[in-house]
Design a protein around this motif. Sequence first.
Motif, short mmCIF file in Angstrom:
data_model
loop_
_atom_site.label_atom_id
_atom_site.label_comp_id
_atom_site.label_asym_id
_atom_site.label_seq_id
_atom_site.Cartn_x
_atom_site.Cartn_y
_atom_site.Cartn_z
N GLN A 177 -2.18 -2.61 -9.81
CA GLN A 177 -1.77 -2.16 -10.45
C GLN A 177 -2.07 -1.58 -11.81
O GLN A 177 -2.53 -2.52 -12.77
CB GLN A 177 0.08 -2.34 -10.60
N LEU A 206 -8.86 -5.17 -8.51
CA LEU A 206 -7.71 -3.49 -8.25
C LEU A 206 -6.87 -4.41 -8.99
O LEU A 206 -6.20 -5.29 -7.82
CB LEU A 206 -8.11 -2.98 -6.91
N CYS A 218 1.19 -0.82 -0.36
CA CYS A 218 -0.07 -0.20 -0.01
C CYS A 218 1.32 1.26 0.35
O CYS A 218 1.71 1.15 1.23
CB CYS A 218 -0.98 0.09 1.28
N ARG A 275 -2.70 -12.07 -9.97
CA ARG A 275 -3.18 -10.71 -11.66
C ARG A 275 -3.89 -12.27 -12.41
O ARG A 275 -4.98 -11.52 -13.22
CB ARG A 275 -1.66 -10.91 -12.23
N PHE A 334 -3.14 -2.39 2.77
CA PHE A 334 -4.16 -1.90 1.19
C PHE A 334 -5.87 -2.11 1.85
O PHE A 334 -6.31 -1.74 1.67
CB PHE A 334 -3.81 -2.21 0.69
N VAL A 353 -4.21 2.63 -8.14
CA VAL A 353 -4.45 1.88 -8.14
C VAL A 353 -5.75 1.86 -9.54
O VAL A 353 -6.47 2.75 -8.75
CB VAL A 353 -4.69 0.82 -6.51
N GLN A 383 -3.63 3.79 -3.58
CA GLN A 383 -2.05 3.71 -4.16
C GLN A 383 -1.19 1.96 -3.77
O GLN A 383 -1.57 2.21 -2.89
CB GLN A 383 -1.09 4.77 -3.78
N TRP A 384 -0.35 2.41 -4.87
CA TRP A 384 0.71 1.49 -4.59
C TRP A 384 1.91 1.36 -4.55
O TRP A 384 2.23 2.47 -6.11
CB TRP A 384 -0.16 0.08 -5.72
#
Length: 312
Positions: free
Chosen positions: A247, A245, A151, A230, A207, A172, A267-268
């Motif tokens: 990247q 969600l 996060c 992913r 996160f 994100v 945000q990442w």
Amino acid sequence: MELELRHLRLIVTVAEQGSVTRAAIALGLTQPALTAQLNRIDKTFGAAVFTRDQRGARPTALGEFVLGRAKVLLPAMSALVEDAHRFVAGADVRTRSVRVGTASTALGGLFVNRLISELEVEVTSVTLPDVEGVTDQLASGALDVALVGLCGNAEPPAADGVRWSRVSTDPVFLLVPDEHPLAGRPVVTLADLAEAEWFGVSGAGCFQRCFVTACARAGFTPGKVSEADRAACVDLVRAGHGVALVQPTFPDTPGVSVVPLADVPLQWAHHVGWHDESTTLPVEGVVDAAVGAHAEAVSRSSPRFVDWLAKA
């Protein structure tokens, strides 16, 4: 009994075979001999490494922990022996062998590629399930360098001798099916998806808490929330089971669309880490490799992210 590398090899083989009987055959041992070895290993650790029954052998929580360390130590020892043989034979052994760990990042492959090409090193890499595990291995010297994601509001765990440098902080984005009503919008809000089922909500850092907080500020409490890698996110979203969600360096993928979230509620961040004493690599080169990996990922990402960056 003192634990030796051969014991780690036994553990890895049993885990790979899923059965003491099959592992004994692969190792050229009798089943009773292997069982006796496993019993001695359990006694050394103070608990069972495997659950063994008629269905086979499955790692316990302790077993998963030991396997994670074994899969780093065994290749490192093999590399040491190979380099020693080359040294004795008078071969050039100036090429350094580097142990790299990654967690919660889509940049791992690009980072390793750049370490190999830019710093001219041999790399042994391992992907770990969480940033805490990576930090522990950096602190123990089992890893030389690492690249992790978490996060954007968090920092990697602190540990003696471990140093971290933030590489990037990205927004994100949302992943929806191509046929979703929101797929064509330039941006969407969290409130637009108040009834959605969510995937890819990582537990890295804070996160999950930040996601729930952002939803609360948008006026709703999220329903079902699941972690997923992913590949799983793509399959689940494409099948219409929910939204994810992701990247922002997520590339264009058939059947799904990447859409920016308005006002950047989440945000990442990526961080590169090393241990002061265990790595012989130049720190500047390691950081440059991580920054370059992120830049390369951005160049390959969805045009939505490139457009978002141009307007940011």
